[in-house]
Design a protein around this motif. Structure first.
Motif, mmCIF file in Angstrom:
data_model
loop_
_atom_site.group_PDB
_atom_site.id
_atom_site.type_symbol
_atom_site.label_atom_id
_atom_site.label_comp_id
_atom_site.label_asym_id
_atom_site.label_seq_id
_atom_site.Cartn_x
_atom_site.Cartn_y
_atom_site.Cartn_z
ATOM 1 N N SER A 103 23.197 30.948 -100.808
ATOM 2 C CA SER A 103 24.606 31.066 -100.438
ATOM 3 C C SER A 103 25.505 30.331 -101.433
ATOM 4 O O SER A 103 26.569 30.834 -101.830
ATOM 5 C CB SER A 103 24.814 30.510 -99.029
ATOM 6 O OG SER A 103 26.175 30.465 -98.702
ATOM 7 N N LYS A 104 25.095 29.142 -101.856
ATOM 8 C CA LYS A 104 25.903 28.357 -102.789
ATOM 9 C C LYS A 104 25.963 29.023 -104.168
ATOM 10 O O LYS A 104 27.006 29.014 -104.816
ATOM 11 C CB LYS A 104 25.377 26.922 -102.923
ATOM 12 C CG LYS A 104 25.548 26.114 -101.652
ATOM 13 C CD LYS A 104 27.005 26.065 -101.235
ATOM 14 C CE LYS A 104 27.199 25.442 -99.887
ATOM 15 N NZ LYS A 104 28.573 25.551 -99.399
ATOM 16 N N LEU A 105 24.860 29.598 -104.604
ATOM 17 C CA LEU A 105 24.874 30.307 -105.884
ATOM 18 C C LEU A 105 25.801 31.521 -105.820
ATOM 19 O O LEU A 105 26.548 31.795 -106.771
ATOM 20 C CB LEU A 105 23.459 30.720 -106.278
ATOM 21 C CG LEU A 105 22.571 29.562 -106.732
ATOM 22 C CD1 LEU A 105 21.111 29.963 -106.738
ATOM 23 C CD2 LEU A 105 23.013 29.056 -108.109
ATOM 24 N N LYS A 106 25.790 32.210 -104.704
ATOM 25 C CA LYS A 106 26.705 33.341 -104.520
ATOM 26 C C LYS A 106 28.154 32.853 -104.508
ATOM 27 O O LYS A 106 29.037 33.472 -105.115
ATOM 28 C CB LYS A 106 26.382 34.068 -103.210
ATOM 29 C CG LYS A 106 27.220 35.295 -102.974
ATOM 30 C CD LYS A 106 26.811 36.003 -101.696
ATOM 31 C CE LYS A 106 27.658 37.247 -101.465
ATOM 32 N NZ LYS A 106 27.286 37.930 -100.219
ATOM 33 N N SER A 107 28.391 31.723 -103.851
ATOM 34 C CA SER A 107 29.742 31.146 -103.797
ATOM 35 C C SER A 107 30.220 30.697 -105.167
ATOM 36 O O SER A 107 31.408 30.828 -105.486
ATOM 37 C CB SER A 107 29.776 29.956 -102.837
ATOM 38 O OG SER A 107 29.579 30.376 -101.523
ATOM 39 N N ILE A 108 29.324 30.145 -105.967
ATOM 40 C CA ILE A 108 29.687 29.738 -107.326
ATOM 41 C C ILE A 108 30.207 30.952 -108.092
ATOM 42 O O ILE A 108 31.288 30.916 -108.690
ATOM 43 C CB ILE A 108 28.496 29.091 -108.065
ATOM 44 C CG1 ILE A 108 28.153 27.737 -107.451
ATOM 45 C CG2 ILE A 108 28.782 28.955 -109.561
ATOM 46 C CD1 ILE A 108 26.820 27.164 -107.908
ATOM 47 N N ALA A 109 29.434 32.026 -108.060
ATOM 48 C CA ALA A 109 29.826 33.238 -108.788
ATOM 49 C C ALA A 109 31.157 33.788 -108.278
ATOM 50 O O ALA A 109 32.053 34.106 -109.070
ATOM 51 C CB ALA A 109 28.732 34.293 -108.679
ATOM 52 N N SER A 110 31.312 33.856 -106.973
ATOM 53 C CA SER A 110 32.546 34.442 -106.434
ATOM 54 C C SER A 110 33.749 33.534 -106.647
ATOM 55 O O SER A 110 34.858 34.005 -106.927
ATOM 56 C CB SER A 110 32.381 34.818 -104.959
ATOM 57 O OG SER A 110 32.169 33.685 -104.169
ATOM 58 N N SER A 111 33.569 32.221 -106.551
ATOM 59 C CA SER A 111 34.681 31.279 -106.762
ATOM 60 C C SER A 111 35.164 31.289 -108.207
ATOM 61 O O SER A 111 36.357 31.194 -108.470
ATOM 62 C CB SER A 111 34.274 29.862 -106.373
ATOM 63 O OG SER A 111 34.001 29.781 -105.008
ATOM 64 N N VAL A 112 34.233 31.394 -109.139
ATOM 65 C CA VAL A 112 34.614 31.465 -110.546
ATOM 66 C C VAL A 112 35.272 32.812 -110.827
ATOM 67 O O VAL A 112 36.304 32.890 -111.510
ATOM 68 C CB VAL A 112 33.395 31.224 -111.462
ATOM 69 C CG1 VAL A 112 33.722 31.540 -112.915
ATOM 70 C CG2 VAL A 112 32.910 29.786 -111.335
ATOM 71 N N LYS A 113 34.703 33.858 -110.255
ATOM 72 C CA LYS A 113 35.234 35.205 -110.494
ATOM 73 C C LYS A 113 36.659 35.353 -109.961
ATOM 74 O O LYS A 113 37.517 35.921 -110.635
ATOM 75 C CB LYS A 113 34.333 36.251 -109.826
ATOM 76 C CG LYS A 113 34.718 37.670 -110.118
ATOM 77 C CD LYS A 113 33.724 38.644 -109.529
ATOM 78 C CE LYS A 113 34.062 40.060 -109.930
ATOM 79 N NZ LYS A 113 33.044 41.008 -109.442
ATOM 80 N N ASP A 114 36.930 34.823 -108.764
ATOM 81 C CA ASP A 114 38.275 34.975 -108.193
ATOM 82 C C ASP A 114 39.251 33.900 -108.676
ATOM 83 O O ASP A 114 40.421 33.898 -108.310
ATOM 84 C CB ASP A 114 38.236 35.046 -106.670
ATOM 85 C CG ASP A 114 37.852 33.744 -105.976
ATOM 86 O OD1 ASP A 114 37.929 32.671 -106.598
ATOM 87 O OD2 ASP A 114 37.475 33.805 -104.793
ATOM 88 N N LYS A 130 39.337 24.164 -118.213
ATOM 89 C CA LYS A 130 39.800 25.548 -118.073
ATOM 90 C C LYS A 130 38.738 26.466 -118.638
ATOM 91 O O LYS A 130 38.227 26.256 -119.737
ATOM 92 C CB LYS A 130 41.120 25.755 -118.808
ATOM 93 C CG LYS A 130 42.266 25.054 -118.151
ATOM 94 C CD LYS A 130 43.561 25.274 -118.908
ATOM 95 C CE LYS A 130 44.676 24.499 -118.237
ATOM 96 N NZ LYS A 130 45.905 24.505 -119.005
ATOM 97 N N LEU A 131 38.391 27.475 -117.865
ATOM 98 C CA LEU A 131 37.340 28.398 -118.270
ATOM 99 C C LEU A 131 37.941 29.640 -118.917
ATOM 100 O O LEU A 131 38.844 30.263 -118.355
ATOM 101 C CB LEU A 131 36.493 28.809 -117.055
ATOM 102 C CG LEU A 131 35.774 27.680 -116.328
ATOM 103 C CD1 LEU A 131 35.100 28.203 -115.073
ATOM 104 C CD2 LEU A 131 34.755 27.010 -117.241
ATOM 105 N N SER A 132 37.407 30.003 -120.066
ATOM 106 C CA SER A 132 37.808 31.255 -120.707
ATOM 107 C C SER A 132 37.101 32.400 -119.977
ATOM 108 O O SER A 132 36.192 32.168 -119.157
ATOM 109 C CB SER A 132 37.402 31.252 -122.179
ATOM 110 O OG SER A 132 35.982 31.282 -122.293
ATOM 111 N N ALA A 133 37.487 33.612 -120.277
ATOM 112 C CA ALA A 133 36.829 34.772 -119.665
ATOM 113 C C ALA A 133 35.338 34.780 -120.013
ATOM 114 O O ALA A 133 34.494 35.111 -119.173
ATOM 115 C CB ALA A 133 37.502 36.064 -120.129
ATOM 116 N N GLU A 134 35.013 34.369 -121.223
ATOM 117 C CA GLU A 134 33.611 34.304 -121.653
ATOM 118 C C GLU A 134 32.858 33.217 -120.879
ATOM 119 O O GLU A 134 31.711 33.422 -120.456
ATOM 120 C CB GLU A 134 33.550 34.012 -123.154
ATOM 121 C CG GLU A 134 32.156 34.005 -123.724
ATOM 122 C CD GLU A 134 32.157 33.715 -125.219
ATOM 123 O OE1 GLU A 134 31.362 32.851 -125.647
ATOM 124 O OE2 GLU A 134 32.950 34.345 -125.941
#
Length: 154
Positions: A103-114, A130-134
């Motif tokens: 669940s946390k790995l899924k949340s990491i991906a979705s939180s970064v994506k959104d 600050k994260l670049s698109a890359e």
């Protein structure tokens, strides 16, 4: 005008007094056996991104900036760290159940994506976070692949 001077004096004294009430520091130089890096492979590039953009609030080892020593900023930062560690603690990741890890790995991906992580107030003060698109794509890809590999193991 005299009352204004008294109010300002009281506020100054109060400000000076609160400087002695300091929050507990979130520092631990040891890499715990429950640390995520001990459990799953993390490419160096992703590890560096996580340490820069995530670990201050989501691990047991925070890098403290100078303004942490000025109250009430230190209290606010300590609150953010406590809340962040409740949500996800990379240092304690191994103590989570497999279901929670997934669940946390899924949340990491979705939180970064959104774009909800890292939070704006953090990146405002820490421009290197600050994260670049890359960068976002690297973290999302790593979290998704790691989640998929953990699912296969179960």
């Amino acid at each position: 005008m005299r009352i204004l001077k008294k109010i300002l004096l009281v506020l100054l004294i109060l400000f000076l007094v609160i400087q002695f009430i300091r929050p507990t520091m979130n520092t631990n130089s040891q890499l715990l056996p429950t640390d995520i890096s001990k459990l799953v492979p993390i490419p160096d590039s992703v590890r560096s991104l996580l340490q820069t953009a995530c670990y201050d609030c989501h691990s047991n080892n925070t890098r403290y900036p100078w303004y942490m020593n000025v109250q009430p900023m230190g209290w606010l930062m300590a609150k953010h760290i406590r809340e962040g560690k409740v949500e996800l603690n990379f240092s304690e990741f191994g103590s989570y159940s497999k279901r929670r890890q997934l669940s946390k790995l899924k949340s990491i991906a979705s939180s970064v994506k959104d774009g909800s992580m890292p939070i704006a107030s953090y990146t405002w003060m820490h421009s290197d976070a600050k994260l670049s698109a890359e960068d976002e794509a690297s973290i999302i890809d790593w979290a998704t692949r790691t989640r998929d590999s953990l699912e296969v193991k179960n």
